[in-house]
Design an enzyme around this catalytic site. Structure first.
Site, PDB file in Angstrom:
ATOM      1  N   LEU A   1      35.215  -3.356  -2.930  1.00  0.00           N
ATOM      2  CA  LEU A   1      35.867  -4.671  -3.057  1.00  0.00           C
ATOM      3  C   LEU A   1      36.051  -5.376  -1.706  1.00  0.00           C
ATOM      4  O   LEU A   1      36.883  -6.264  -1.583  1.00  0.00           O
ATOM      5  CB  LEU A   1      37.209  -4.569  -3.812  1.00  0.00           C
ATOM      6  CG  LEU A   1      37.121  -4.041  -5.250  1.00  0.00           C
ATOM      7  CD1 LEU A   1      38.501  -4.059  -5.916  1.00  0.00           C
ATOM      8  CD2 LEU A   1      36.139  -4.846  -6.096  1.00  0.00           C
TER       9      LEU A   1
ATOM     10  N   ASP B   1      34.003   3.820  -1.368  1.00  0.00           N
ATOM     11  CA  ASP B   1      32.777   3.633  -0.585  1.00  0.00           C
ATOM     12  C   ASP B   1      31.636   4.505  -1.101  1.00  0.00           C
ATOM     13  O   ASP B   1      31.848   5.659  -1.484  1.00  0.00           O
ATOM     14  CB  ASP B   1      33.033   3.997   0.880  1.00  0.00           C
ATOM     15  CG  ASP B   1      33.907   2.968   1.571  1.00  0.00           C
ATOM     16  OD1 ASP B   1      33.720   1.763   1.298  1.00  0.00           O
ATOM     17  OD2 ASP B   1      34.788   3.368   2.360  1.00  0.00           O
TER      18      ASP B   1
ATOM     19  N   ASN C   1      26.572   0.754   7.069  1.00  0.00           N
ATOM     20  CA  ASN C   1      26.845   0.430   5.663  1.00  0.00           C
ATOM     21  C   ASN C   1      25.577   0.404   4.802  1.00  0.00           C
ATOM     22  O   ASN C   1      25.589   0.878   3.658  1.00  0.00           O
ATOM     23  CB  ASN C   1      27.537  -0.934   5.587  1.00  0.00           C
ATOM     24  CG  ASN C   1      28.106  -1.216   4.219  1.00  0.00           C
ATOM     25  OD1 ASN C   1      29.085  -0.586   3.826  1.00  0.00           O
ATOM     26  ND2 ASN C   1      27.490  -2.117   3.481  1.00  0.00           N
TER      27      ASN C   1
ATOM     28  N   TYR D   1      19.597  -6.778   9.603  1.00  0.00           N
ATOM     29  CA  TYR D   1      19.792  -6.718   8.147  1.00  0.00           C
ATOM     30  C   TYR D   1      18.503  -6.270   7.456  1.00  0.00           C
ATOM     31  O   TYR D   1      18.495  -5.314   6.672  1.00  0.00           O
ATOM     32  CB  TYR D   1      20.243  -8.095   7.619  1.00  0.00           C
ATOM     33  CG  TYR D   1      20.159  -8.196   6.117  1.00  0.00           C
ATOM     34  CD1 TYR D   1      20.974  -7.408   5.304  1.00  0.00           C
ATOM     35  CD2 TYR D   1      19.237  -9.048   5.507  1.00  0.00           C
ATOM     36  CE1 TYR D   1      20.874  -7.485   3.916  1.00  0.00           C
ATOM     37  CE2 TYR D   1      19.137  -9.134   4.133  1.00  0.00           C
ATOM     38  CZ  TYR D   1      19.951  -8.350   3.334  1.00  0.00           C
ATOM     39  OH  TYR D   1      19.845  -8.400   1.971  1.00  0.00           O
TER      40      TYR D   1
ATOM     41  N   LYS E   1      17.520  -2.500   5.524  1.00  0.00           N
ATOM     42  CA  LYS E   1      16.991  -2.363   4.159  1.00  0.00           C
ATOM     43  C   LYS E   1      15.630  -1.660   4.171  1.00  0.00           C
ATOM     44  O   LYS E   1      15.338  -0.818   3.317  1.00  0.00           O
ATOM     45  CB  LYS E   1      16.857  -3.757   3.522  1.00  0.00           C
ATOM     46  CG  LYS E   1      18.186  -4.421   3.220  1.00  0.00           C
ATOM     47  CD  LYS E   1      18.800  -3.806   1.975  1.00  0.00           C
ATOM     48  CE  LYS E   1      20.047  -4.516   1.538  1.00  0.00           C
ATOM     49  NZ  LYS E   1      20.595  -3.976   0.286  1.00  0.00           N
TER      50      LYS E   1
ATOM     51  N   ASN F   1      15.579 -15.805  -2.908  1.00  0.00           N
ATOM     52  CA  ASN F   1      16.920 -16.403  -2.783  1.00  0.00           C
ATOM     53  C   ASN F   1      17.677 -16.415  -4.112  1.00  0.00           C
ATOM     54  O   ASN F   1      17.449 -17.289  -4.956  1.00  0.00           O
ATOM     55  CB  ASN F   1      16.799 -17.820  -2.229  1.00  0.00           C
ATOM     56  CG  ASN F   1      16.393 -17.821  -0.776  1.00  0.00           C
ATOM     57  OD1 ASN F   1      15.363 -17.240  -0.403  1.00  0.00           O
ATOM     58  ND2 ASN F   1      17.186 -18.433   0.071  1.00  0.00           N
TER      59      ASN F   1
ATOM     60  N   GLY G   1      16.269 -18.009  13.543  1.00  0.00           N
ATOM     61  CA  GLY G   1      15.748 -16.945  12.690  1.00  0.00           C
ATOM     62  C   GLY G   1      15.280 -17.405  11.317  1.00  0.00           C
ATOM     63  O   GLY G   1      14.928 -16.570  10.481  1.00  0.00           O
TER      64      GLY G   1
END
Ligand code: UDP
Length: 339
Positions: free
Chosen positions: A38, A57, A98, A147, A151, A176, A290
């Site tokens: 959350l 988590d 994360n 980022y 991934k 998107n 970017g």
């Protein structure tokens, strides 16, 4: 057995794309447990009473192990991630922790329990600046920010786990995400909100004074950036297909999820004006660092592998539910007392 109910752990299921997917999975009879800390997710985004929300988590191995013991999951759908590109540049370790380290700890528990189906929220940001348009999966994956790197690393880890212990995964590379549920119960609520469509609409409700148009001198037909806006319900549908593909023994896949239709920033503003009948206050601003000029998917591999195609191809179909959500009484925000 694609149509028998599955027991599914959905991480980040209280977030934007996660919550739309959870609703679809439940509507198909699957049993869903959501694990969400959350930080960016919202308790109220879980609308089905049958869904158990566990606040915690992904990297908390004791917690995740206890959930696996209790629910014997057939599959994991992993949405939980941070997704602010700019922040990933200034605070890369936050993203690698994360978005990369935490899933590693989750995968270790999956290995321990013999759970071998993993649907992964990947991104077109793994391609970096594309070498050709539309972007196919053969485009080299050379992210230009942490980022995208965070991934891509998970994509590579999944491939290694496939060899080592038979994990089967679906890496779904979103373009998107936009729009919201037809009934207006759930929608996009990011804080801060950086995405174009909500910001255009926030400029119409007065929540912000104007929307900045980042760059009008790109080498595109109208000088503004082109993106491929994909309805969040179409993304949800692709997750369902991917899950059922893996659960019925299908091989690992990686595919783009987009419409194949490129829409410029100016065209988004025009669509918002058409849908709302209002004039968008726009301020011309310089380019955002970017931002590649054009990112458009070739979505044909997803059609071949999953029989999936976006149903919403006209961007007004994304703007309409987003406007319903943002112009409603709650102003497109879940209430704050959701922790
Ligand atoms: N954009 C803009 N003004 C904004 C937000 C975004 O002009 O307030 C542009 C941005 O430069 C990009 C496009 O809109 O070309 C989509 O940006 P968004 O942040 O929604 O998604 P991204 O493509 O960065 O994932």
């Amino acid at each position: 057995m694609p149509n028998s109910p599955l027991s599914i752990l959905v991480t980040g299921g209280a977030g934007y794309i996660g919550s739309h997917t959870v609703r679809l999975l439940v509507s198909q009879g699957h049993r869903v447990v959501v694990l969400d800390n959350l930080v960016y997710g919202h308790r109220q985004a879980i609308v089905d009473e049958s869904v158990r929300l566990v606040v915690g988590d992904v990297g908390d191995q004791a917690l995740v192990r206890s959930l696996f013991k209790e629910h014997s999951f057939d599959a994991v759908v992993h949405f939980a991630a941070f997704a602010y590109v700019g922040e990933s540049v200034t605070n890369p370790l936050k993203y690698y922790e994360n978005n990369t380290s935490e899933p590693i700890r989750l995968l270790a528990i999956m290995q321990e329990f013999g759970c071998r189906c993993f649907v992964f929220s990947s991104t077109c940001a793994t391609y970096g600046v594309p070498v050709a348009l539309p972007i196919t999966e053969a485009n080299p994956q050379q992210p230009i920010n942490p980022y995208g790197q965070s991934k891509l690393m998970v994509e590579k880890i999944l491939a290694d786990c496939a060899v080592a212990w038979g994990l089967r995964s679906a890496c779904l590379r979103y373009f998107n995400a936009s729009g919201g549920s037809e009934d207006g119960l759930i929608g996009e609520d990011h804080d801060p909100e950086t995405h174009l469509i909500p910001r255009v609409l926030m400029a119409l409700t007065g929540e912000i004074e104007h929307v900045d148009l980042f760059g009008t001198d790109y080498e595109t037909p109208d000088g503004t950036c082109i993106r491929d806006y994909i309805h969040v319900d179409d993304l949800a549908e692709a997750h369902l297909r991917a899950l059922e593909h893996l659960a019925s023994g299908g091989e690992s896949i990686s595919c783009n999820l987009g419409t194949g239709v490129g829409v410029s920033v100016k065209e988004i503003i025009a669509a918002a004006e058409e849908v709302t009948g209002l004039k968008v206050p726009v301020r011309i601003a310089s380019r955002r660092e970017g931002d590649p000029p054009s990112l458009v998917a070739d979505p044909s591999l997803a059609a071949t592998l999953l029989g999936w195609r976006a149903r919403h191809l006209d961007v007004r179909e994304m703007v309409r539910p987003a406007w319903r959500w943002i112009s409603s009484q709650h102003g497109g925000r879940y209430s704050k007392n959701d922790l």
